[in-house]
Design a protein around this motif. Structure first.
Motif, PDB file in Angstrom:
ATOM      1  N   GLN A  77      56.817  70.047  45.067  1.00  0.00           N
ATOM      2  CA  GLN A  77      57.335  68.707  45.358  1.00  0.00           C
ATOM      3  C   GLN A  77      58.546  68.845  46.295  1.00  0.00           C
ATOM      4  O   GLN A  77      59.692  68.706  45.893  1.00  0.00           O
ATOM      5  CB  GLN A  77      57.722  67.964  44.066  1.00  0.00           C
ATOM      6  CG  GLN A  77      57.989  66.500  44.362  1.00  0.00           C
ATOM      7  CD  GLN A  77      58.595  65.703  43.231  1.00  0.00           C
ATOM      8  OE1 GLN A  77      58.387  64.515  43.184  1.00  0.00           O
ATOM      9  NE2 GLN A  77      59.341  66.276  42.347  1.00  0.00           N
ATOM     10  N   LYS A 111      65.898  62.732  48.233  1.00  0.00           N
ATOM     11  CA  LYS A 111      64.953  63.579  48.986  1.00  0.00           C
ATOM     12  C   LYS A 111      64.345  62.844  50.177  1.00  0.00           C
ATOM     13  O   LYS A 111      64.268  63.381  51.282  1.00  0.00           O
ATOM     14  CB  LYS A 111      63.855  64.068  48.029  1.00  0.00           C
ATOM     15  CG  LYS A 111      62.797  64.958  48.679  1.00  0.00           C
ATOM     16  CD  LYS A 111      62.091  65.837  47.653  1.00  0.00           C
ATOM     17  CE  LYS A 111      61.422  65.061  46.543  1.00  0.00           C
ATOM     18  NZ  LYS A 111      60.085  64.558  46.850  1.00  0.00           N
ATOM     19  N   ASP A 123      57.660  64.453  50.311  1.00  0.00           N
ATOM     20  CA  ASP A 123      57.394  64.642  48.879  1.00  0.00           C
ATOM     21  C   ASP A 123      56.617  65.904  48.513  1.00  0.00           C
ATOM     22  O   ASP A 123      56.756  66.380  47.405  1.00  0.00           O
ATOM     23  CB  ASP A 123      56.650  63.416  48.348  1.00  0.00           C
ATOM     24  CG  ASP A 123      56.734  63.297  46.830  1.00  0.00           C
ATOM     25  OD1 ASP A 123      57.822  63.548  46.284  1.00  0.00           O
ATOM     26  OD2 ASP A 123      55.725  62.962  46.188  1.00  0.00           O
TER      27      ASP A 123
END
Ligand code: OXD
Ligand code: MN
Length: 611
Positions: free
Chosen positions: A241, A268, A292
């Protein structure tokens, strides 16, 4: 139900194993109709969904959808990884025996698509021609049209991806049945939702949700859980991830790529889509590859390569604005075919809004509905402070809509990875950036990644909720084997990436202000890291890695209090010693953790003792 073979023939879906799989699950879930999807069908499906009221217009070629109000987020407790080998049980993967789960899910799905259309979605989680293409092929079945529309944005969709496979049986079987959402007992002892990845059979069975995080199986279950398992089982790659970005220094012509894991709510997506700070002029060009997921493997030249298997972004809407993520705003503007989910919606003007989009909600509440569809105007004074949008409201848009998408984002060969970074939301202890050149110490740092939790009631205030490599919700096999696999893959690189831990969230002890301005300024820490890797700066050695000497960090045009900078670039040895104790407990849960990881832990502990 219509003749399945005639439908598959009509759609040109020729792979006999795929056809057998579709027939089997159609028998089980009993839909009224079957339809094979290709991305070329998107405009028609959008118009059907609009006609059926499943989505609403939200401006020119932008759409709004709402999921059932008890179905708005991933459910970690209901998510299971099943295999036939009990040794695959880890601390985080909720392991269960494959046979038991297949029987249970088949029972739940039986007849559950009655009266609905089952969409057959052949997809590819890779650029065609990728060295990992074989692991990227899948066919999702779903009985939910809004889910199809999301998948069309998040994956490459066409029967052509499954027809001519070298091994026609080598595709992920991804079955999604929505279920009767108002009667699934979400969050009660009688919860009927099950989100199962049968990893050693490459079969995903998700029942009881239409929210993207549970229902877009190519992304969450295949792209992460299955890929991570496949990468380990084949010995060939890592599925993580991670975000992925590129930085070009136009003055020197150098280009670097950085991948990194951040637990949720650690920025992120904002980092992945960042731009260079205005104050640095146009010297650095930052390119977006993915926000992601990254799959990473060792290339023939001994470097680590990475790619984003996704085709789109399923981003958290909250707090997306001109300052935090201007490129995301561009990617969801009119004409992008973006889909918003569970934000606030104005049925008169077709506008959308979510907390943090602007400092205040729209002043004129006429026409505005909150994420549950209730008029804002009808709120009682007690309800006045409730959010308009769900905190996990989302936008879904294709990668190509992001203005700084990398020119080579679809290059099958992927891109060489120069740095792997980890970062959580940590209010103290973690400096702005600390680089780690030893592979075992880098993997150790990833395994001890965490984000701050305030479990005040349990007396755990200030401790991290550990989230190894940011994979805690996606871990598919035992953590000890996972760590060994990381050491193997990075160990095979003859040119290893540099590791680093970053932290944009350190706060002042007395008044709580953030010491670092964050957002686009974060690039400055990444530039230092790349300079360190290239031997242009040497940094300052500390027990927990190399940190920038103050004069090495490019602070041109940045207004920062020198006292704050001092704290950002110091190691609080006492806090770190306390952290070492927590880490020891965290790592001790994992069976079979490689000795190299324990040795790295002991080295760091000893260096702190001697500091
Ligand atoms: C997540 C996501 O839930 O990426 O992690 O949507
Ligand atoms: Mn994610």
């Amino acid at each position: 139900m219509a003749d399945v073979d005639a439908i598959l023939d009509g759609a040109g879906l020729t792979n006999a194993k795929v056809r057998e799989y579709v027939r089997y699950w159609a028998e089980v879930s009993g839909p009224e109709r079957i339809e094979v999807v290709s991305v070329a069908d998107d405009a028609r499906l959008i118009s059907e969904a609009l006609d059926a009221g499943e989505i609403l217009p939200a401006g020119e070629d932008v759409y709004y959808s709402r999921s059932y109000y008890k179905d708005t987020a991933r459910s970690e407790e209901r998510t299971i990884v099943a295999t036939s080998n009990p040794a695959d049980k880890g601390v985080y993967n909720n392991w269960r025996p494959a046979a038991e789960m297949k029987e249970l899910l088949t029972g739940l799905m039986r007849g559950a698509s009655a009266g609905k259309t089952m969409y057959v979605i052949p997809y590819l989680m890779a650029a065609p021609g990728s060295p990992l293409e074989k692991y990227a092929v899948g066919v999702q079945l779903t009985d939910n049209r809004a889910v199809v529309l999301h998948i069309n944005r998040m994956a490459r969709v066409s029967p052509k991806y499954v027809n001519d496979l070298e091994d026609p049986d080598h595709f992920v079987r991804a079955v999604h049945v929505t279920g009767d959402l108002p009667n699934l007992g979400q969050g009660t002892p009688d919860d009927k939702r099950y989100f199962v990845t049968v990893a050693d059979e490459r079969t995903i069975l998700h029942f009881g949700s239409s929210y993207g995080g549970n229902a877009l199986l190519g992304k969450i279950a295949h792209g992460l859980r299955q890929a991570s398992y496949d990468g380990w089982a084949s010995g060939k790659f890592l599925g993580e991830q991670f975000m992925l970005l590129g930085i070009t220094d136009k003055q020197t012509g150098k280009k670097w790529h950085i991948a990194g894991g951040f637990p949720s709510a650690s920025g992120k997506t904002n980092l992945a889509m960042t731009l260079s700070p205005d104050a640095l002029g146009d010297r650095y060009y930052v390119e977006f590859y993915g926000d992601d997921i990254a799959w990473m493997w060792v290339g023939d030249d001994g470097r680590l390569y990475g790619m984003n298997p996704e085709f789109g972004v399923f981003g958290v809407a909250r707090d997306t604005n001109e300052k935090t993520n201007p490129t995301a705003l561009e990617a969801i503007k009119p004409g992008t075919k973006a889909i918003f989910t569970n934000v606030a919606y104005n049925f008169k003007t077709q506008e959308t809004w979510f907390e943090g989009r602007t400092p205040q909600p729209p002043a004129d509440v006429e026409g505005w509905l909150d994420w549950k569809g209730n008029p804002i105007a009808d709120r009682t004074p007690q309800q006045a402070g409730e959010p308009w949008a769900h905190p996990n409201s989302r936008f879904t848009t294709t990668l190509a809509n992001v203005p700084n998408i990398a020119a080579d984002f679809e290059k099958p060969a992927g891109v060489p990875i120069d740095g792997i970074i980890f970062g959580g939301r940590t209010r103290d202890r973690e400096p702005l950036v600390r680089a780690i050149t030893d592979v075992a110490e880098g993997v150790y740092d990833g395994l001890t990644l965490g984000a701050e939790a305030t479990f005040a009631a349990d007396g755990l205030d200030g401790q991290l909720r550990y989230d190894p490599m940011s994979m805690r919700p996606f871990m598919s096999y035992a953590e000890g084997a996972y760590a060994a696999h990381w050491l193997k893959i990075i160990g095979e690189c003859t040119h290893q990436p540099i590791f680093a831990h970053v932290n944009w969230f350190q706060r002042d002890e007395s008044d709580g202000h953030f010491l670092w301005p964050g957002y686009r300024e974060n690039l400055r820490a990444l530039l230092w890291l790349m300079q360190l890797k290239d031997g242009e700066v040497s940094g300052v050695e500390t027990p927990v890695g190399v940190i920038p000497a103050k004069e090495e960090l490019n602070l041109d045009g940045l207004d920062i209090d020198p006292a704050d900078l001092d704290v950002l670039l110091t190691i609080d040895v006492d806090r770190w010693k306390q952290e070492i104790g927590f880490r020891e407990e965290h790592l001790a849960q994992f069976t079979g953790l490689p000795e190299e990881i324990w040795a790295a832990h002991r080295r760091v502990a000893k260096a702190l003792d001697e500091a």
